[in-house]
Design a protein around this motif. Structure first.
Motif, mmCIF file in Angstrom:
data_model
loop_
_atom_site.group_PDB
_atom_site.id
_atom_site.type_symbol
_atom_site.label_atom_id
_atom_site.label_comp_id
_atom_site.label_asym_id
_atom_site.label_seq_id
_atom_site.Cartn_x
_atom_site.Cartn_y
_atom_site.Cartn_z
ATOM 1 N N ASP A 1 0.819 -1.214 0.000
ATOM 2 C CA ASP A 1 0.000 0.000 0.000
ATOM 3 C C ASP A 1 0.847 1.256 0.000
ATOM 4 O O ASP A 1 0.424 2.310 -0.469
ATOM 5 N N ALA A 2 2.042 1.156 0.559
ATOM 6 C CA ALA A 2 2.868 2.365 0.670
ATOM 7 C C ALA A 2 3.722 2.601 -0.565
ATOM 8 O O ALA A 2 4.354 3.633 -0.692
ATOM 9 N N GLU A 3 3.756 1.624 -1.489
ATOM 10 C CA GLU A 3 4.628 1.748 -2.646
ATOM 11 C C GLU A 3 3.896 2.471 -3.774
ATOM 12 O O GLU A 3 3.208 1.851 -4.583
ATOM 13 N N VAL A 4 4.011 3.779 -3.767
ATOM 14 C CA VAL A 4 3.302 4.573 -4.768
ATOM 15 C C VAL A 4 4.291 5.236 -5.725
ATOM 16 O O VAL A 4 3.946 6.184 -6.420
ATOM 17 N N GLY A 5 5.515 4.721 -5.777
ATOM 18 C CA GLY A 5 6.524 5.317 -6.647
ATOM 19 C C GLY A 5 6.950 4.405 -7.776
ATOM 20 O O GLY A 5 8.017 4.596 -8.357
ATOM 21 N N THR A 6 6.141 3.391 -8.098
ATOM 22 C CA THR A 6 6.474 2.452 -9.161
ATOM 23 C C THR A 6 5.855 2.908 -10.471
ATOM 24 O O THR A 6 4.654 3.163 -10.526
ATOM 25 N N PRO A 7 6.622 3.017 -11.557
ATOM 26 C CA PRO A 7 6.049 3.447 -12.843
ATOM 27 C C PRO A 7 5.144 2.356 -13.428
ATOM 28 O O PRO A 7 5.437 1.165 -13.338
ATOM 29 N N PHE A 8 4.044 2.766 -14.002
ATOM 30 C CA PHE A 8 3.175 1.835 -14.729
ATOM 31 C C PHE A 8 2.353 2.635 -15.739
ATOM 32 O O PHE A 8 2.191 3.854 -15.616
ATOM 33 N N LEU A 9 1.844 1.941 -16.734
ATOM 34 C CA LEU A 9 1.009 2.576 -17.760
ATOM 35 C C LEU A 9 -0.430 2.605 -17.279
ATOM 36 O O LEU A 9 -1.042 1.563 -17.032
ATOM 37 N N PHE A 10 -0.977 3.813 -17.175
ATOM 38 C CA PHE A 10 -2.364 3.926 -16.734
ATOM 39 C C PHE A 10 -3.300 3.234 -17.722
ATOM 40 O O PHE A 10 -4.322 2.658 -17.328
ATOM 41 N N GLU A 11 -2.950 3.280 -18.993
ATOM 42 C CA GLU A 11 -3.796 2.656 -20.009
ATOM 43 C C GLU A 11 -3.980 1.169 -19.729
ATOM 44 O O GLU A 11 -5.082 0.628 -19.857
ATOM 45 N N LYS A 12 -2.886 0.484 -19.334
ATOM 46 C CA LYS A 12 -2.983 -0.929 -19.027
ATOM 47 C C LYS A 12 -3.815 -1.166 -17.763
ATOM 48 O O LYS A 12 -4.552 -2.151 -17.667
ATOM 49 N N THR B 1 0.888 7.487 -21.092
ATOM 50 C CA THR B 1 0.137 7.412 -19.824
ATOM 51 C C THR B 1 0.989 6.815 -18.715
ATOM 52 O O THR B 1 0.470 6.213 -17.777
ATOM 53 N N LEU B 2 2.305 6.993 -18.790
ATOM 54 C CA LEU B 2 3.202 6.427 -17.784
ATOM 55 C C LEU B 2 3.160 7.298 -16.518
ATOM 56 O O LEU B 2 3.504 8.477 -16.549
ATOM 57 N N VAL B 3 2.721 6.693 -15.415
ATOM 58 C CA VAL B 3 2.576 7.424 -14.156
ATOM 59 C C VAL B 3 3.293 6.662 -13.048
ATOM 60 O O VAL B 3 3.705 5.508 -13.208
ATOM 61 N N LEU B 4 3.420 7.328 -11.904
ATOM 62 C CA LEU B 4 3.988 6.711 -10.708
ATOM 63 C C LEU B 4 2.867 6.325 -9.760
ATOM 64 O O LEU B 4 1.944 7.115 -9.538
ATOM 65 N N GLY B 5 2.970 5.132 -9.185
ATOM 66 C CA GLY B 5 1.954 4.763 -8.212
ATOM 67 C C GLY B 5 1.863 3.276 -7.999
ATOM 68 O O GLY B 5 2.657 2.490 -8.503
ATOM 69 N N LEU C 1 -2.860 11.703 -11.009
ATOM 70 C CA LEU C 1 -1.675 10.928 -10.664
ATOM 71 C C LEU C 1 -0.436 11.643 -11.172
ATOM 72 O O LEU C 1 -0.511 12.402 -12.138
ATOM 73 N N SER C 2 0.698 11.354 -10.540
ATOM 74 C CA SER C 2 1.947 12.014 -10.907
ATOM 75 C C SER C 2 2.600 11.319 -12.109
ATOM 76 O O SER C 2 2.549 10.100 -12.253
ATOM 77 N N ARG C 3 3.207 12.119 -12.980
ATOM 78 C CA ARG C 3 3.928 11.590 -14.140
ATOM 79 C C ARG C 3 5.186 10.873 -13.680
ATOM 80 O O ARG C 3 5.870 11.306 -12.749
ATOM 81 N N ALA C 4 5.499 9.768 -14.347
ATOM 82 C CA ALA C 4 6.753 9.049 -14.086
ATOM 83 C C ALA C 4 7.891 9.749 -14.820
ATOM 84 O O ALA C 4 7.811 9.986 -16.014
ATOM 85 N N THR C 5 8.932 10.116 -14.096
ATOM 86 C CA THR C 5 10.055 10.832 -14.709
ATOM 87 C C THR C 5 11.182 9.882 -15.066
ATOM 88 O O THR C 5 11.323 8.811 -14.496
#
Length: 444
Positions: A291-302, A328-332, A440-444
């Motif tokens: 639950d605390a790992e919100v910094g992993t990049p993933f595609l929102f579309e998927k 749509t690559l975001v962090l979360g 959601l935040s963009r993945a950098t």
């Protein structure tokens, strides 16, 4: 609550208290003044007419002062307005003493009664009560001194004056302690109110924790189920896919269009089963602390594709459209976001089916704004009533029928988006549409 706040609150409540009691005391005084006609008839029948007229005039004047108690100015001046209407009967009684037997007049008892009443029954201040007592003594002294027959007995007048002063002193003591008791009661009420507020906050936190525990238990159960599905379903699915591929290479299958079409459909069905099991694993089969790992990049579309597949049975007959940017690559936490999307899609479908919406549709629009991906899920259902719109994110608040839901989904979804540094909020037009948005935040 600080001492200054406590004093300010007490003065505000005391002002309302004084107005209420002054009004009630004034009505009581009017009744007693008018009933005094019986005393006039029994003691001084020759003075019945002028005394009755005086009582009527005094009653009217008291009624006029009661009207002045209305409004902010009357509320602010309530102690002095109360003193004014109290003095009117004292002046009348003193006039009656002067007209009748002076020092020997039995109406003297009326002055004493009013002084005691002011200290015991009315929420007077200490100084107002002292002023009232001293003025009552002064009026009595004037009535005796200027009586046409003179002062019949200096001793009797002295005793009566002293008794009036004693009554005024006792009344002032009553007023002082009544004021202290009222303040203590107000302080206790304020403390109880503060404790109740603290308990409400604690209860709300307990509800949130309970909701989170229920959700975790549900996710753990789904995770166990997903793990079993992976082991039990993947092997036969892979076997079927291999058999289908072999069958599609057979000469008969290649020459018969109908057989080829059936094999293609069967392959797509098996592949869909693979996707669903994989989505279920992503959604629920998570490690402790995920639950605390919100910094992993993933595609929102998927994530959106997974959510749509997982609620595909609910979306039958519902037109789902989407508007997505290329990136749509975001962090979360991908699984948590899938959970949020599932909740929003399921709620929209349920609301539209319950309302019998013709041509139900859900549109998901996604766009980048200042390095954050803004997501909007909008349906063409019945909308949300204004009185419910402000409460949709409260734990255990639900408009569903009993047994149809716990009212936790939106509350937990709100916490998930908040944990991602975003905000989940609802908009609606009753009878036309409802929409939920988050970012959601963009993945950098």
């Amino acid at each position: 609550m600080s001492t200054s706040q406590l004093q300010s609150g007490y003065q505000t409540e005391l002002a309302d208290f004084r107005v209420t009691f002054s009004r009630g005391g004034a009505y009581t005084a009017i009744v007693l003044v008018l009933l005094g006609v019986g005393l006039d008839y029994a003691q001084y029948p020759e003075w019945l007419t002028p005394f009755a007229a005086a009582r009527f005039v005094v009653s009217l004047l008291i009624g006029g002062i009661v009207l002045m108690l209305n409004g902010d100015s009357g509320r602010r001046l309530a102690p002095w307005l109360t003193l004014s209407w109290l003095l009117l009967p004292q002046i009348m009684i003193s006039w009656m003493i002067w007209q009748t037997d002076g020092v020997l007049s039995p109406y003297y008892m009326g002055l004493t009664l009013a002084i005691f009443a002011s200290g015991i029954a009315l929420p007077f201040g200490l100084w107002q009560n002292l002023v009232f007592g001293v003025l009552s003594c002064f009026f009595y002294l004037l009535a005796c001194v200027f009586h046409p027959g003179g002062i019949a007995s200096i001793g009797t007048m002295t005793v009566n004056l002293l008794l009036l002063l004693f009554a005024a002193a006792a009344s002032a003591v009553y007023t002082f302690f009544n004021e202290r008791v009222r303040f203590m009661l107000f302080r206790l009420k304020a403390e109880v109110s503060a404790k109740n507020t603290e308990l409400e906050v604690i209860n709300q936190r307990l509800l949130d924790i309970k909701g989170q525990l229920l959700q975790q238990e549900k996710m753990a159960a789904i995770g166990t189920l997903a793990a079993g599905l992976l082991h039990e379903v993947n092997n036969p699915v892979n076997f079927c896919l291999m058999a289908i591929e072999v069958a599609m290479e057979e000469p008969v299958a290649k020459t018969e269009a109908g057989i080829q079409e059936c094999l293609v459909d069967a392959r797509q069905g098996m592949q869909r089963i693979q996707h669903i099991v994989s989505d279920l694993k992503t959604f629920a089969y998570r490690k402790p602390g995920a639950d605390a790992e919100v910094g992993t990049p993933f595609l929102f579309e998927k994530a959106l594709d997974s959510a749509v597949r997982l609620v595909g049975h609910e979306l039958r007959g519902v037109a789902v459209t989407r508007e997505l940017p290329d990136d749509t690559l975001v962090l979360g936490d991908e699984a948590a976001i899938i959970g949020v999307l599932i909740n929003l899609l399921s709620n929209a479908v349920l609301a539209m089916r319950k309302a019998g919406t013709p041509k139900p549709a859900i549109h998901v629009s996604v766009k980048w704004v200042d390095e954050r991906l803004h997501v909007n899920v909008r349906d063409n259902g019945p909308g949300i009533a204004d009185e419910h719109l402000a409460r949709v994110f409260e734990p255990f608040f639900t408009t569903r029928d009993v047994g149809q839901g716990l009212g936790l989904g939106l509350s937990i979804s709100y916490a998930v988006i908040e944990r991602h540094g975003g905000l989940l909020f609802a908009e609606s037009e009753l009878g036309s549409w409802a929409a939920f948005s988050f970012d959601l935040s963009r993945a950098t």
